[in-house]
Design a protein around this motif. Structure first.
Motif, short mmCIF file in Angstrom:
data_model
loop_
_atom_site.label_atom_id
_atom_site.label_comp_id
_atom_site.label_asym_id
_atom_site.label_seq_id
_atom_site.Cartn_x
_atom_site.Cartn_y
_atom_site.Cartn_z
N UNK A 29 0.82 -1.21 0.00
CA UNK A 29 0.00 0.00 0.00
C UNK A 29 0.85 1.27 0.00
N UNK A 30 2.07 1.17 0.55
CA UNK A 30 2.98 2.33 0.63
C UNK A 30 3.89 2.45 -0.58
N UNK A 31 3.94 1.42 -1.41
CA UNK A 31 4.90 1.38 -2.52
C UNK A 31 4.61 2.48 -3.54
N UNK A 32 5.66 3.22 -3.91
CA UNK A 32 5.54 4.31 -4.88
C UNK A 32 6.26 3.91 -6.16
N UNK A 33 5.52 3.89 -7.27
CA UNK A 33 6.09 3.44 -8.54
C UNK A 33 5.98 4.50 -9.64
N UNK A 34 5.94 5.76 -9.26
CA UNK A 34 5.73 6.83 -10.22
C UNK A 34 6.74 6.85 -11.36
N UNK A 36 8.51 4.34 -12.68
CA UNK A 36 8.77 3.11 -13.42
C UNK A 36 7.50 2.47 -13.96
N UNK A 37 6.59 3.30 -14.46
CA UNK A 37 5.39 2.76 -15.11
C UNK A 37 5.78 1.97 -16.34
N UNK A 38 5.11 0.84 -16.56
CA UNK A 38 5.33 0.00 -17.74
C UNK A 38 6.77 -0.52 -17.84
N UNK A 39 7.43 -0.69 -16.72
CA UNK A 39 8.79 -1.23 -16.72
C UNK A 39 8.85 -2.47 -15.83
N UNK A 40 9.74 -3.38 -16.20
CA UNK A 40 9.90 -4.59 -15.38
C UNK A 40 10.34 -4.26 -13.97
N UNK A 41 11.12 -3.20 -13.81
CA UNK A 41 11.60 -2.85 -12.47
C UNK A 41 10.43 -2.57 -11.53
N UNK A 46 7.03 -4.71 -7.02
CA UNK A 46 5.76 -5.17 -6.45
C UNK A 46 5.90 -6.63 -6.01
N UNK A 47 6.53 -7.45 -6.86
CA UNK A 47 6.73 -8.87 -6.52
C UNK A 47 7.53 -8.99 -5.22
N UNK A 57 9.11 -0.54 4.18
CA UNK A 57 7.84 -0.09 3.63
C UNK A 57 8.01 1.12 2.74
N UNK A 58 9.21 1.69 2.74
CA UNK A 58 9.51 2.86 1.89
C UNK A 58 10.79 2.62 1.10
N UNK A 59 11.05 1.38 0.75
CA UNK A 59 12.29 1.04 0.04
C UNK A 59 12.24 1.54 -1.39
N UNK A 60 13.41 1.78 -1.96
CA UNK A 60 13.48 2.22 -3.36
C UNK A 60 13.18 1.04 -4.28
N UNK A 61 12.77 1.35 -5.50
CA UNK A 61 12.51 0.32 -6.50
C UNK A 61 13.78 -0.48 -6.76
N UNK A 62 14.93 0.19 -6.80
CA UNK A 62 16.20 -0.50 -7.04
C UNK A 62 16.51 -1.49 -5.93
N UNK A 63 16.29 -1.08 -4.68
CA UNK A 63 16.53 -1.99 -3.55
C UNK A 63 15.65 -3.23 -3.66
N UNK A 64 14.37 -3.03 -3.97
CA UNK A 64 13.44 -4.15 -4.07
C UNK A 64 13.80 -5.09 -5.22
#
Length: 199
Positions: A29-34, A36-41, A46-47, A57-64
């Protein structure tokens, strides 16, 4: 994203996921993906969150993404759970039905008593590689493919690149350049090359 899942076919599994694995649900619910729309990252972030790999809960997309790749590398075998990657058409473009894929992933997290998250993370990569290989084979039937180029930063993902090469390499020569992007000037140059070649 959660609103889309809650309003669709995945509503029941989302409700169970929220009830049984609330920490991962709250992180999702806290994940921000602004960015990286339409990207595998974005999909992999999300996975990773669904699999409980978020630390704050506020990790970067790169970290995840890195956490998911690391988890899949821990898998001792070359086998993993099959995750649904079905094709969807959005605005006349082919894309992954991400809602169905996430529903499948949440179902695995709920059904298995002792979830082997290493196998599940590997299964996501392996299933996506299988989906991409099948897609390429279908394109070959309609347009003809002489070789496949794997390019862009997403193929720095060692597990995904390895699984794709394993499948696609059986039928096509593979060229890899993990730093070459497939947009901008490189795409324009490719279009010019094709136009010249067809004359």
């Amino acid at each position: 994203m959660i609103a889309v899942l809650a309003a669709g076919e995945q509503a029941d599994v989302l409700a169970k996921f929220k009830h049984q694995i609330p920490v991962s649900y709250n992180d999702l619910n806290k994940l921000v993906l602004n960015e990286c729309n339409d990207q595998l990252s974005g999909l992999f972030a999300v996975v990773a969150t669904v699999l409980g790999l978020s630390k704050s809960g506020h990790d970067s997309v790169q970290y995840l993404n890195d956490a998911l790749i690391a988890k899949s590398l821990h898998n001792d075998s070359n086998q993993g759970h099959r995750v649904d990657f079905s094709l969807d058409m959005v605005n006349s473009k082919r894309t992954i039905d991400w809602a169905k894929m996430l529903g499948s992933l949440m179902s695995f997290s709920l059904v298995v008593d002792e979830v082997d998250y290493d196998k599940l993370a590997f299964g996501v990569m392996d299933s996506l590689a299988d989906y991409i290989a099948n897609w390429i084979e279908r394109m070959d039937e309609t347009t003809g493919i002489k070789a496949v180029t794997l390019a862009g930063s997403d193929f720095a993902n060692e597990v995904l690149a390895d699984r794709i090469c394993l499948r696609v390499g059986k039928n096509f020569p593979i060229v890899t350049n993990r730093k070459l992007e497939l947009d901008g000037s490189n795409l324009s140059a490719g279009a010019l090359f094709l136009k010249l070649r067809r004359r």
